[in-house]
Design a protein around this motif. Sequence first.
Motif, mmCIF file in Angstrom:
data_model
loop_
_atom_site.group_PDB
_atom_site.id
_atom_site.type_symbol
_atom_site.label_atom_id
_atom_site.label_comp_id
_atom_site.label_asym_id
_atom_site.label_seq_id
_atom_site.Cartn_x
_atom_site.Cartn_y
_atom_site.Cartn_z
ATOM 1 N N ALA A 65 0.779 -1.261 -0.009
ATOM 2 C CA ALA A 65 -0.012 -0.081 -0.103
ATOM 3 C C ALA A 65 0.874 1.214 -0.036
ATOM 4 N N LEU A 66 0.382 2.213 -0.958
ATOM 5 C CA LEU A 66 1.282 3.469 -1.139
ATOM 6 C C LEU A 66 0.488 4.513 -0.764
ATOM 7 N N PHE A 67 0.552 5.291 0.403
ATOM 8 C CA PHE A 67 -0.094 6.513 0.795
ATOM 9 C C PHE A 67 0.876 7.556 0.319
ATOM 10 N N SER A 68 0.482 8.559 -0.717
ATOM 11 C CA SER A 68 1.398 9.487 -1.103
ATOM 12 C C SER A 68 0.795 10.821 -0.485
ATOM 13 N N CYS A 70 -0.193 14.782 -0.226
ATOM 14 C CA CYS A 70 -0.494 15.765 -0.995
ATOM 15 C C CYS A 70 -1.312 16.883 -0.438
ATOM 16 N N THR A 71 -1.396 18.223 -1.165
ATOM 17 C CA THR A 71 -2.249 19.140 -0.432
ATOM 18 C C THR A 71 -3.596 19.267 -1.300
ATOM 19 N N VAL A 72 -4.634 19.180 -0.568
ATOM 20 C CA VAL A 72 -5.903 19.425 -0.970
ATOM 21 C C VAL A 72 -6.538 20.682 -0.569
ATOM 22 N N TYR A 73 -6.834 21.701 -1.681
ATOM 23 C CA TYR A 73 -7.510 22.862 -1.241
ATOM 24 C C TYR A 73 -9.051 22.669 -1.229
ATOM 25 N N PHE A 74 -9.704 23.275 -0.007
ATOM 26 C CA PHE A 74 -11.293 23.210 -0.017
ATOM 27 C C PHE A 74 -11.429 24.875 0.363
ATOM 28 N N LYS A 75 -11.884 25.216 -0.854
ATOM 29 C CA LYS A 75 -12.259 26.725 -0.980
ATOM 30 C C LYS A 75 -11.148 27.567 -0.464
ATOM 31 N N GLY A 76 -10.019 27.125 -0.864
ATOM 32 C CA GLY A 76 -8.843 28.086 -0.576
ATOM 33 C C GLY A 76 -7.990 27.795 0.595
ATOM 34 N N LYS A 77 -8.428 26.672 1.426
ATOM 35 C CA LYS A 77 -7.685 26.428 2.534
ATOM 36 C C LYS A 77 -6.999 25.130 2.090
ATOM 37 N N ALA A 78 -5.569 25.110 2.279
ATOM 38 C CA ALA A 78 -4.657 24.006 2.178
ATOM 39 C C ALA A 78 -4.747 22.940 3.384
ATOM 40 N N THR A 79 -5.138 21.830 2.888
ATOM 41 C CA THR A 79 -5.210 20.768 3.983
ATOM 42 C C THR A 79 -4.363 19.734 3.528
ATOM 43 N N ALA A 80 -3.543 19.251 4.404
ATOM 44 C CA ALA A 80 -2.531 18.106 4.308
ATOM 45 C C ALA A 80 -3.516 16.699 4.233
ATOM 46 N N ALA A 81 -2.859 16.095 3.035
ATOM 47 C CA ALA A 81 -3.883 14.839 2.708
ATOM 48 C C ALA A 81 -2.874 13.782 2.341
ATOM 49 N N VAL A 82 -3.280 12.535 2.110
ATOM 50 C CA VAL A 82 -2.821 11.744 1.243
ATOM 51 C C VAL A 82 -3.606 10.828 0.204
ATOM 52 N N ILE A 83 -3.115 10.333 -0.621
ATOM 53 C CA ILE A 83 -3.932 9.478 -1.603
ATOM 54 C C ILE A 83 -3.372 8.155 -1.806
ATOM 55 N N LEU A 84 -4.195 7.253 -1.558
ATOM 56 C CA LEU A 84 -3.726 6.003 -1.450
ATOM 57 C C LEU A 84 -3.923 5.289 -3.025
ATOM 58 N N ALA A 85 -2.715 4.818 -3.452
ATOM 59 C CA ALA A 85 -2.691 4.219 -4.843
ATOM 60 C C ALA A 85 -1.143 3.857 -4.936
ATOM 61 N N PRO A 86 -1.107 2.325 -5.189
ATOM 62 C CA PRO A 86 -2.215 1.305 -5.233
ATOM 63 C C PRO A 86 -2.165 0.716 -3.920
#
Length: 322
Positions: A65-68, A70-86
Amino acid sequence: MQVEIRQETIRDYNAIAEVNLMAFRTDDTAFVKEAVMVDTLRHRPEFDQDLALVAEVEGKVVGYALFSPCTVYFKGKATAAVILAPLAVHPAYQKQGIGGRLLEEGHRRAAAKGYKLCLLYGEKDYYPRFGYRPSMFSGRGLRININDIPASEPTLSERPLEPQHIPTLVAMWKAWHQAEPIAMFPGASLVDWSSHYHNICTSTILIGEQVVGYLRYLTDRPGSVLSFLANNREVATAMLSYLRTKFSGSGVSTVSLPLNPFSEYVAEHIGCTYASEVRMSIYAMIKVLDESEQTVADYCRYVTSSQDSVGVLSLPAQFEWC
């Protein structure tokens, strides 16, 4: 059966590739993209080996499992996230809880590092067992009939990406996407903006030597544009006119763009008639890793509480599942 979950090491790379090949190979598939995807994701500046996990049984790697990050914006607010693939488990070891063990350990590690959510495209009957909410975003946005695209004067050129182009493209991306209900920032390196798939063309658009736009599209489905950026309305019109000319004779009647059809910024920059093509995919999922993070909770409520809600998410090049 004793299963050990640990972070990957360089010595695991061959076994990890084999697990991905075996897990995702089908009778009619000549190319297994997941093995290539993992190699490319390791090149990202944000790659975190602590979040690259293997499952080992009696000294043999049987899951990955690889959790990468990334930065996700919600209406301008930067939020620390990961994306799972694969997420992959060798066929001989499937349905024994190994995938779940990898997920739970990945979630625990990501949350401990301060990541607020995990995104993925995945099986609708599997991931919700682990807290993933389906239908959280759409890979589609708007559709334009090519006959509605006006002719345009500026002469554009399409060229391969260069490192010096990236700061300009980052600024364009923020103008188009940062204020959207949801948007995933591609990153700030050349690798972040370049696709590794043979059927995806990634290009900088220039007028003379000035960078004015960015295109990423499927060469075998030329009406499917995966990313579209332009620095003003005139350039956007010229890029659409260029696409119309480029695809003439291919049978393409419409062009799809991953842009929010209800965005004021999009309305200002797309100078022709378009229709909504938003489809909140049941396979597009979010898991909240920090329940106290109000921004993510607000977005999830927004998506689930209104039929008019829209979250168009153009994935960065390296995460495309095309």
